[in-house]
Scaffold this motif. Structure first.
Motif, PDB file in Angstrom:
ATOM      1  N   ILE A 211       0.823  -1.205   0.000  1.00 30.56           N
ATOM      2  CA  ILE A 211       0.000   0.000   0.000  1.00 30.56           C
ATOM      3  C   ILE A 211       0.860   1.260   0.000  1.00 30.56           C
ATOM      4  N   GLN A 212       2.054   1.160   0.587  1.00 32.00           N
ATOM      5  CA  GLN A 212       2.910   2.327   0.700  1.00 32.00           C
ATOM      6  C   GLN A 212       3.486   2.791  -0.644  1.00 32.00           C
ATOM      7  N   TYR A 213       3.411   1.950  -1.664  1.00 29.09           N
ATOM      8  CA  TYR A 213       3.971   2.304  -2.969  1.00 29.09           C
ATOM      9  C   TYR A 213       2.883   2.838  -3.899  1.00 29.09           C
ATOM     10  N   CYS A 214       3.265   3.718  -4.779  1.00 29.77           N
ATOM     11  CA  CYS A 214       2.298   4.266  -5.720  1.00 29.77           C
ATOM     12  C   CYS A 214       1.885   3.182  -6.726  1.00 29.77           C
ATOM     13  N   PRO A 215       0.698   3.303  -7.287  1.00 22.94           N
ATOM     14  CA  PRO A 215       0.180   2.270  -8.194  1.00 22.94           C
ATOM     15  C   PRO A 215       1.082   1.989  -9.394  1.00 22.94           C
ATOM     16  N   SER A 216       1.758   2.997  -9.909  1.00 26.27           N
ATOM     17  CA  SER A 216       2.636   2.768 -11.060  1.00 26.27           C
ATOM     18  C   SER A 216       3.818   1.874 -10.686  1.00 26.27           C
ATOM     19  N   MET A 217       4.310   2.015  -9.470  1.00 20.67           N
ATOM     20  CA  MET A 217       5.424   1.173  -9.016  1.00 20.67           C
ATOM     21  C   MET A 217       4.963  -0.272  -8.822  1.00 20.67           C
ATOM     22  N   VAL A 218       3.778  -0.458  -8.286  1.00 21.28           N
ATOM     23  CA  VAL A 218       3.236  -1.810  -8.094  1.00 21.28           C
ATOM     24  C   VAL A 218       3.037  -2.481  -9.452  1.00 21.28           C
ATOM     25  N   ALA A 219       2.534  -1.742 -10.408  1.00 21.09           N
ATOM     26  CA  ALA A 219       2.340  -2.289 -11.759  1.00 21.09           C
ATOM     27  C   ALA A 219       3.686  -2.624 -12.399  1.00 21.09           C
ATOM     28  N   ALA A 220       4.653  -1.757 -12.253  1.00 17.73           N
ATOM     29  CA  ALA A 220       5.978  -2.006 -12.810  1.00 17.73           C
ATOM     30  C   ALA A 220       6.612  -3.234 -12.150  1.00 17.73           C
ATOM     31  N   LEU A 221       6.398  -3.389 -10.859  1.00 17.48           N
ATOM     32  CA  LEU A 221       6.902  -4.545 -10.139  1.00 17.48           C
ATOM     33  C   LEU A 221       6.292  -5.825 -10.677  1.00 17.48           C
ATOM     34  N   ALA A 222       4.995  -5.822 -10.956  1.00 13.04           N
ATOM     35  CA  ALA A 222       4.312  -7.003 -11.501  1.00 13.04           C
ATOM     36  C   ALA A 222       4.899  -7.368 -12.868  1.00 13.04           C
ATOM     37  N   VAL A 223       5.145  -6.356 -13.687  1.00 10.45           N
ATOM     38  CA  VAL A 223       5.728  -6.615 -15.018  1.00 10.45           C
ATOM     39  C   VAL A 223       7.129  -7.181 -14.878  1.00 10.45           C
ATOM     40  N   TYR A 224       7.921  -6.565 -14.020  1.00  8.34           N
ATOM     41  CA  TYR A 224       9.303  -7.019 -13.823  1.00  8.34           C
ATOM     42  C   TYR A 224       9.334  -8.447 -13.281  1.00  8.34           C
ATOM     43  N   ALA A 225       8.521  -8.735 -12.282  1.00  5.42           N
ATOM     44  CA  ALA A 225       8.492 -10.074 -11.695  1.00  5.42           C
ATOM     45  C   ALA A 225       8.049 -11.123 -12.718  1.00  5.42           C
ATOM     46  N   ALA A 226       7.072 -10.772 -13.526  1.00  4.71           N
ATOM     47  CA  ALA A 226       6.599 -11.705 -14.559  1.00  4.71           C
ATOM     48  C   ALA A 226       7.678 -11.955 -15.606  1.00  4.71           C
ATOM     49  N   MET A 227       8.374 -10.912 -16.016  1.00  7.76           N
ATOM     50  CA  MET A 227       9.437 -11.078 -17.021  1.00  7.76           C
ATOM     51  C   MET A 227      10.585 -11.919 -16.463  1.00  7.76           C
ATOM     52  N   CYS A 228      10.931 -11.703 -15.202  1.00  8.31           N
ATOM     53  CA  CYS A 228      11.986 -12.506 -14.580  1.00  8.31           C
ATOM     54  C   CYS A 228      11.558 -13.958 -14.418  1.00  8.31           C
ATOM     55  N   THR A 229      10.299 -14.171 -14.107  1.00 13.93           N
ATOM     56  CA  THR A 229       9.795 -15.523 -13.900  1.00 13.93           C
ATOM     57  C   THR A 229       9.773 -16.313 -15.205  1.00 13.93           C
ATOM     58  N   LEU A 230       9.375 -15.654 -16.283  1.00 12.24           N
ATOM     59  CA  LEU A 230       9.277 -16.359 -17.565  1.00 12.24           C
ATOM     60  C   LEU A 230      10.569 -16.251 -18.351  1.00 12.24           C
TER      61      LEU A 230
END
Length: 156
Positions: free
Chosen positions: A137-156
């Protein structure tokens, strides 16, 4: 308690087959309201139903009716309680509902990444997992979205 509440929010969201924008706005409304107002444990479901009702009216073309929410809560609340809490939430939030949620950034980031379906599904999966994490919650929505993209790219 927040993780259980968000889990229930997601379950109801899928039952009503609502748009993703509604889910993210509902959780935003719940988090913002709970940051401003103490709510007893018994009232959390009522706050969630009202937040979802508000988000549906804001995002959906055909929003579920109050009677649908009464039914989903096994008649735990009356129509007057739901409408009263809805008004209370809107007044507490000063009717400020137009916010950039993480979903808006996710859509844009998926488009920019030119993600294939597998990557796109993984991005949305990580983003939904992030909805349940209180410490994000402490992070802005754009950072959370960027984190999801980064984590998905690293995972795949």
């Amino acid at each position: 308690m927040r993780a259980l509440l968000v889990d229930w929010i997601i379950e109801v969201h899928h039952k009503f087959e609502l748009m993703p924008e509604t889910l993210y706005l509902t959780i935003y409304i719940v988090d913002r309201y709970l940051s401003l107002e103490y709510v007893a444990r018994r009232q959390l479901q009522l706050v969630d139903m009202c937040a979802k009702l508000i988000a549906c009216k804001y995002e959906e073309i055909w929003a579920p009716e109050v009677s649908d929410f009464i039914h989903i809560a096994d008649s735990a609340y009356t129509r007057e309680e739901i409408l009263g809490k809805e008004k209370e939430i809107l007044n507490k939030l000063e009717w400020y509902l137009t916010v950039p949620t993480a979903y808006m950034f996710l859509v844009r980031f998926v488009k920019v990444a030119k993600a294939e379906k597998e990557l796109e599904h993984m991005i949305y999966f990580f983003a939904e997992l992030g909805l349940m994490q209180y410490n994000l919650i402490q992070y802005c929505p754009s950072m959370v979205a960027a984190l999801a993209v980064y984590a998905a790219m690293c995972t795949l």
